[in-house]
Design a protein around this motif. Structure first.
Motif, mmCIF file in Angstrom:
data_model
loop_
_atom_site.group_PDB
_atom_site.id
_atom_site.type_symbol
_atom_site.label_atom_id
_atom_site.label_comp_id
_atom_site.label_asym_id
_atom_site.label_seq_id
_atom_site.Cartn_x
_atom_site.Cartn_y
_atom_site.Cartn_z
ATOM 1 N N CYS A 48 -0.412 -21.483 20.410
ATOM 2 C CA CYS A 48 0.329 -22.729 20.617
ATOM 3 C C CYS A 48 -0.172 -23.769 19.626
ATOM 4 O O CYS A 48 -1.376 -24.006 19.534
ATOM 5 C CB CYS A 48 0.115 -23.204 22.055
ATOM 6 S SG CYS A 48 0.892 -24.797 22.395
ATOM 7 N N CYS A 50 0.019 -26.839 19.827
ATOM 8 C CA CYS A 50 -0.473 -28.019 20.552
ATOM 9 C C CYS A 50 -1.858 -27.814 21.161
ATOM 10 O O CYS A 50 -2.694 -28.702 21.127
ATOM 11 C CB CYS A 50 0.488 -28.389 21.673
ATOM 12 S SG CYS A 50 2.094 -28.940 21.103
ATOM 13 N N CYS A 51 -2.082 -26.649 21.784
ATOM 14 C CA CYS A 51 -3.314 -26.468 22.574
ATOM 15 C C CYS A 51 -4.094 -25.211 22.193
ATOM 16 O O CYS A 51 -5.088 -24.890 22.843
ATOM 17 C CB CYS A 51 -2.991 -26.478 24.063
ATOM 18 S SG CYS A 51 -2.133 -24.980 24.626
ATOM 19 N N CYS A 97 4.892 -23.286 26.854
ATOM 20 C CA CYS A 97 3.468 -22.974 26.981
ATOM 21 C C CYS A 97 3.027 -23.384 28.385
ATOM 22 O O CYS A 97 3.254 -24.518 28.799
ATOM 23 C CB CYS A 97 2.684 -23.740 25.916
ATOM 24 S SG CYS A 97 0.891 -23.617 26.142
ATOM 25 N N CYS A 100 0.110 -26.375 28.159
ATOM 26 C CA CYS A 100 0.377 -27.773 27.768
ATOM 27 C C CYS A 100 1.852 -28.132 27.874
ATOM 28 O O CYS A 100 2.238 -29.233 27.509
ATOM 29 C CB CYS A 100 -0.131 -28.030 26.353
ATOM 30 S SG CYS A 100 0.919 -27.304 25.087
ATOM 31 N N ALA A 102 4.363 -27.214 26.137
ATOM 32 C CA ALA A 102 5.100 -27.290 24.871
ATOM 33 C C ALA A 102 6.351 -26.417 24.945
ATOM 34 O O ALA A 102 6.292 -25.271 25.398
ATOM 35 C CB ALA A 102 4.221 -26.816 23.721
HETATM 36 ZN ZN LIG Z 1 0.211 -25.145 24.533
#
Ligand SMILES: [Zn+2]
Length: 131
Positions: A48, A50-51, A97, A100, A102
């Motif tokens: 991911c 983002c995370c 996700c 998070c 996403a």
């Molecule tokens: Zn994520």
């Protein structure tokens, strides 16, 4: 159960590029054949953006011809969540996700064996770690 990652919109904007933010936090779709991973063939893990949670691996990636990176299964089913999506007059299953939230893409029932699934994912939602 994995820990949730929660950040404010301002924090995500600071961490992500414009396209990454629009796709992951606002559920936009990148244009087909424009992302960084649809034609990417290295061995490794897609996480991911983002995370950094591991989401897909190159062993499950296949040539779908659709212009987005496509996988026949998730690396760990606990890391992705399915949401029924009724936008654009269609019923599709959105994939997010699970850590998070996403937006990643959608899953369709027209993939190859053994799962018959096609996880059609935006490159902008992913980062790549070579094996
Ligand atoms: Zn994520």
């Amino acid at each position: 159960m994995d820990m949730k990652v929660v950040k404010t919109e301002a924090e995500w904007r600071q961490q992500l590029s414009d396209i990454e933010f629009q796709v992951t936090r606002q559920a936009a779709t990148e244009r087909a054949f424009t992302g960084r991973y649809w034609d990417h063939h290295e061995h490794g893990i897609y996480t991911c953006v983002c995370c950094q949670t591991p989401l897909f691996e190159s062993d499950a990636k296949f040539e779908s011809g659709c212009g987005w990176p496509s996988y026949f299964k998730a690396l760990n089913p606990a890391h992705v969540r399915e949401i029924r999506d009724h936008s654009y007059g269609m019923t599709r299953i959105e994939i997010v996700c699970n850590i998070c939230d996403a937006h990643l893409g959608h899953v369709f029932p027209d993939g190859p064996k053994p799962t018959g699934l096609r996880y059609c994912i935006n490159s902008a939602s992913l980062a790549f770690t070579p094996k």
